[in-house]
Design a protein around this motif. Structure first.
Motif, PDB file in Angstrom:
ATOM      1  N   VAL A  80       0.813  -0.994   0.098  1.00  0.00           N
ATOM      2  CA  VAL A  80       0.079   0.101   0.065  1.00  0.00           C
ATOM      3  C   VAL A  80       0.828   1.282   0.113  1.00  0.00           C
ATOM      4  N   THR A  81       0.740   2.119  -0.758  1.00  0.00           N
ATOM      5  CA  THR A  81       1.605   3.286  -0.965  1.00  0.00           C
ATOM      6  C   THR A  81       0.687   4.698  -0.621  1.00  0.00           C
ATOM      7  N   ALA A  82      -0.464   4.560  -0.461  1.00  0.00           N
ATOM      8  CA  ALA A  82      -1.396   5.681   0.132  1.00  0.00           C
ATOM      9  C   ALA A  82      -2.388   5.292   0.552  1.00  0.00           C
ATOM     10  N   LEU A  83      -2.975   6.104   1.759  1.00  0.00           N
ATOM     11  CA  LEU A  83      -4.074   5.678   2.375  1.00  0.00           C
ATOM     12  C   LEU A  83      -4.729   7.100   2.562  1.00  0.00           C
ATOM     13  N   ASP A  84      -6.144   7.125   2.151  1.00  0.00           N
ATOM     14  CA  ASP A  84      -6.945   8.492   1.963  1.00  0.00           C
ATOM     15  C   ASP A  84      -8.045   8.064   3.002  1.00  0.00           C
ATOM     16  N   PRO A  85      -8.048   8.475   4.231  1.00  0.00           N
ATOM     17  CA  PRO A  85      -9.179   8.293   5.075  1.00  0.00           C
ATOM     18  C   PRO A  85     -10.412   8.579   4.681  1.00  0.00           C
ATOM     19  N   SER A  86     -10.295  10.086   4.067  1.00  0.00           N
ATOM     20  CA  SER A  86     -11.643  10.606   3.810  1.00  0.00           C
ATOM     21  C   SER A  86     -12.369   9.972   2.851  1.00  0.00           C
ATOM     22  N   ALA A  87     -11.787   9.395   1.901  1.00  0.00           N
ATOM     23  CA  ALA A  87     -11.963   8.814   0.666  1.00  0.00           C
ATOM     24  C   ALA A  87     -12.404   7.190   0.830  1.00  0.00           C
ATOM     25  N   HIS A  88     -12.043   6.742   2.082  1.00  0.00           N
ATOM     26  CA  HIS A  88     -12.112   5.600   2.370  1.00  0.00           C
ATOM     27  C   HIS A  88     -11.376   4.367   1.435  1.00  0.00           C
ATOM     28  N   ALA A 262      -9.446   0.572  21.965  1.00  0.00           N
ATOM     29  CA  ALA A 262     -10.414  -0.254  21.159  1.00  0.00           C
ATOM     30  C   ALA A 262      -9.632  -0.361  19.804  1.00  0.00           C
ATOM     31  N   LEU A 263      -8.414   0.217  19.709  1.00  0.00           N
ATOM     32  CA  LEU A 263      -7.544   0.381  18.586  1.00  0.00           C
ATOM     33  C   LEU A 263      -7.954   1.039  17.690  1.00  0.00           C
ATOM     34  N   ARG A 264      -9.017   2.155  17.714  1.00  0.00           N
ATOM     35  CA  ARG A 264      -9.130   3.037  16.864  1.00  0.00           C
ATOM     36  C   ARG A 264      -8.114   4.216  16.755  1.00  0.00           C
ATOM     37  N   THR A 265      -7.859   4.521  15.542  1.00  0.00           N
ATOM     38  CA  THR A 265      -6.813   5.633  15.318  1.00  0.00           C
ATOM     39  C   THR A 265      -7.458   6.893  15.450  1.00  0.00           C
ATOM     40  N   SER A 266      -6.900   8.045  14.999  1.00  0.00           N
ATOM     41  CA  SER A 266      -7.379   9.385  14.987  1.00  0.00           C
ATOM     42  C   SER A 266      -8.278   9.753  13.868  1.00  0.00           C
ATOM     43  N   ALA A 267      -8.323   8.535  12.764  1.00  0.00           N
ATOM     44  CA  ALA A 267      -9.260   8.987  11.695  1.00  0.00           C
ATOM     45  C   ALA A 267     -10.315   7.800  11.782  1.00  0.00           C
ATOM     46  N   PRO A 268     -11.480   8.239  11.352  1.00  0.00           N
ATOM     47  CA  PRO A 268     -12.640   7.316  11.499  1.00  0.00           C
ATOM     48  C   PRO A 268     -12.459   6.145  10.719  1.00  0.00           C
TER      49      PRO A 268
END
Length: 406
Positions: A80-88, A262-268
């Motif tokens: 994985v080269t990029a993560l976009d939390p807003s676009a899921h 609960a192992l949740r990060t700062s991103a939804p």
């Protein structure tokens, strides 16, 4: 939810995928594993697998067909080269995109390489992947190899023990005065020093490594002006959590990816587990990052429940085990509380058959059983109780541990 995505092909990621199915999730599950193989665990790589006492069945969590049978897609050999939390969604190194409803970051850690002159010579190695273990095994099982280990941590000491078992010459160099002192303290670290000295290891502590020398490959390690001859140099000085993906996505980072209990990060809908996660521990009331086997195993299960929106809290007592020569050990406890604790011993340290307890304010905060078996659950029960213990009773091997558990 339709799609659960897991980034990482280690124990945490593989366990999470299995737990999602066990929890009744019927949607799509994808594991993206950078290595070209299904998920596997790492402890055997420096122990039984390296020694040839265990095969790949002790390393891989499941055969490849198991994932097909359970409807779990494994994209192996892809990163994985990029993560976009807003676009899921995530982007892969082959240019494709994977969308998710929830994603687990189980990206693990990378061995540290000291910035020494000569660190990039052939023959200077680290141990993290199965390929690393296979390459080490090819050299060590022949015997006659001169191995220098930089760092007297768990990986280095385990490989040293395995190497000596094949008749290789082994030297360990360590900057601290006592091996494993950071993890166990001086008194218990001395147990492992004596063990390795008895088995013919040239163990040098309170020393500084200056450089690695050689023409076309490593031929020696210069330690305080003295050159130790080497055919192979293993660097075992810890690991750095693989947080780059999370950092670039804007997640909160501090010695790993910060999560709640609960192992949740700062991103939804983004979770983290295993070596890379710095999770809030509800018992300690602080963040705690662990690189041990049990952390990855149990955190993967908790992450799965959390991803499904079920009640979940990672409150396990950290656990670790090692096998070196004829010494087997299990350690349970809270490392941040061990440094200032009193060590109370039950049994015979000289015979290496004992249980060591770390006691803080009369309460057991950690316990290590050495060549004493079927007691770890009792040790953990003492820790979890948080009750004050009579130290004389704790020392007395004639007093059953069960009787001390409230």
């Amino acid at each position: 939810m339709d799609h659960m995505l897991i980034v990482g092909g280690g124990l945490a990621g593989g366990t999470a995928a299995e737990a999602l199915r066990d929890e009744g999730f019927e949607g799509d599950i994808t594991i993206v594993a950078a290595e070209p193989r299904p998920p596997y665990q790492r402890p055997p790589l420096s122990k039984g697998y390296l020694a040839g006492n265990e095969g790949t069945d002790a390393v891989f969590l499941h055969p490849s067909e198991w994932y097909d049978e359970h409807g779990i897609r494994v994209r192996a050999g892809v990163s994985v080269t990029a993560l976009d939390p807003s676009a899921h969604r995530v982007e892969l190194d082959d240019g494709t995109l994977e969308r998710y409803d929830a994603v687990l970051l189980a990206t693990g850690a990378t061995p540290r390489m000291l910035p020494l002159p000569g660190h990039d010579l052939p023959g200077v190695v680290t141990l993290r992947r199965i390929d690393d273990s296979d390459a080490l095994a090819a050299r060590l099982r022949e015997g006659g190899t001169r191995l220098v280990v930089i760092g007297a941590g768990w990986i280095g000491m385990e490989v040293a023990a395995t190497a000596r078992g094949f008749g290789n010459e082994v030297a360990i160099v360590e900057r601290d005065a006592v091996p494993l002192a950071l993890a166990l303290g001086t008194e218990m670290g001395e147990v492992f020093r004596a063990l390795h000295l008895e088995h013919g290891v040239d163990l040098r502590t309170s020393v500084g490594v200056e450089r690695i020398v050689g023409d076309e490959r490593a031929e020696g390690v210069v330690v305080d002006g003295d050159t130790l001859p080497a055919d192979l140099v293993l660097v075992g000085v810890g690991a750095t959590p693989n947080t780059a993906l999370a950092e670039e996505a804007g997640l909160d980072i501090l010695n790993g990816i910060l999560t709640d209990a609960a192992l949740r990060t700062s991103a939804p809908d983004v979770y983290a587990a295993g070596d890379v996660a710095n999770a809030f521990h509800p018992v300690l009331q602080r963040h705690l990052r662990s690189e041990h086997w049990a952390n990855a195993l149990n955190a993967g299960k908790v992450a799965a429940r959390s991803m499904l929106g079920k009640p979940a809290s990672f409150d396990d007592i950290p656990y670790f085990y090692t096998d070196q020569y004829d010494l087997g050990m299990e350690l349970s406890g809270y490392a941040p509380l061990m440094a200032e604790a009193e060590v109370v011993v039950r049994g015979d340290v000289g015979a290496r058959e004992f249980i060591a307890f770390w006691v803080d304010g009369g309460r057991v905060v950690a316990g290590m059983n050495v060549n004493v078996w079927k007691v770890n659950k009792k040790v953990q029960a003492l820790i979890r109780s948080g009750e004050r213990i009579d130290l004389d009773l704790l020392r007395d091997p004639d007093v059953p541990l069960d009787s001390l558990i409230p």
